[in-house]
Write a protein that holds these residues in place. Sequence first.
Motif, PDB file in Angstrom:
ATOM      1  N   LYS A  59      39.181 -36.059  31.354  1.00  0.00           N
ATOM      2  CA  LYS A  59      38.087 -35.309  31.967  1.00  0.00           C
ATOM      3  C   LYS A  59      36.906 -35.199  31.014  1.00  0.00           C
ATOM      4  N   TYR A  91      36.639 -42.943  21.681  1.00  0.00           N
ATOM      5  CA  TYR A  91      35.691 -42.909  22.794  1.00  0.00           C
ATOM      6  C   TYR A  91      34.265 -42.724  22.272  1.00  0.00           C
ATOM      7  N   ASP A 103      35.125 -38.342  31.077  1.00  0.00           N
ATOM      8  CA  ASP A 103      34.752 -38.777  32.430  1.00  0.00           C
ATOM      9  C   ASP A 103      35.393 -40.132  32.722  1.00  0.00           C
ATOM     10  N   ALA A 104      36.664 -40.249  32.337  1.00  0.00           N
ATOM     11  CA  ALA A 104      37.393 -41.515  32.444  1.00  0.00           C
ATOM     12  C   ALA A 104      38.535 -41.387  33.439  1.00  0.00           C
ATOM     13  N   THR A 105      38.953 -42.514  33.981  1.00  0.00           N
ATOM     14  CA  THR A 105      40.160 -42.580  34.799  1.00  0.00           C
ATOM     15  C   THR A 105      41.365 -42.719  33.884  1.00  0.00           C
ATOM     16  N   ARG A 125      31.155 -45.261  22.794  1.00  0.00           N
ATOM     17  CA  ARG A 125      29.986 -44.797  23.532  1.00  0.00           C
ATOM     18  C   ARG A 125      28.712 -44.887  22.693  1.00  0.00           C
TER      19      ARG A 125
END
Length: 276
Positions: free
Chosen positions: A228, A186, A231-233, A190
């Motif tokens: 969390k 991630y 901030d991902a589904t 990002r």
Amino acid sequence: MTLFRRHHRTTIVRLDINWPFVLRLGVIRRFFRLLWDQILSCSSPSGGRLRYRRIKSCFHEPQVEDVAEAATLVTPASPDLSGDLSDVLALKVSLLGDCHIGKTSFMNKYVGVVDQEERGLQMNGLNLMDKMMVVRGARIAFSIWDVGGDQRHLDHVPIACKDAVAILIMFDLTSRSTLNNAINWYRRGRKWNKTAIPVLIGTKFDDFVQLPLEMQWTVVNEARASAKAMDATLFFSSTTHNINVNKIFKFITAKLFNLPWTVERNLTIGEPIIDF
């Protein structure tokens, strides 16, 4: 009247506006919006922004109430590479994660690849595939970039993540080490793209449900905590049984075009988790 004429690469705009008429109708704001759209259409070879608005309007029609209903607006289309592709809106999606977790199988399942000859562009550590769809006459194509999970392939991350609309961080539900590494993937993604939609995906759900319930509970809690932090589904999926594969891309489409997302969270152990 407004006249637009193109000559080679030059766009000539001649305005002959009856201003009192426009002001009396109280539509000056709408007038200039339409004028701007026409200028973009003439000056841009692809007319990309106009196509985006046209597609977005398809998802805002009153009869569309949820993602399941919106799926009826989207029909698969076989990409004709020999035809005119200037009206196709490409939506780039990146797949990141460790080796042997099912990224390529996930991509093949969504695209519908069943034969080796149907595979897209492949190079060392990077696979590219497209899936084209028609949304009320407008063509969109998901361009999927699958980055190899070896450390020697990290140099592909920048090109795969730049300009992507979504970054899918994937891990194997039966391997907690791949979940621990997900946060590193991630961060790598990002670094090159701070606006893409993040989605955390646990693969091999069909194998995961065979594990003891205590282990499943631990993995679910750790996966939710990781999602969390990003901030991902969070989605649990299975390529073998086609669980949540298409739904993930429907979710991305809904997010991109502000379509109401009415699918409920599912935190039941033993079922494919959806958490957001």
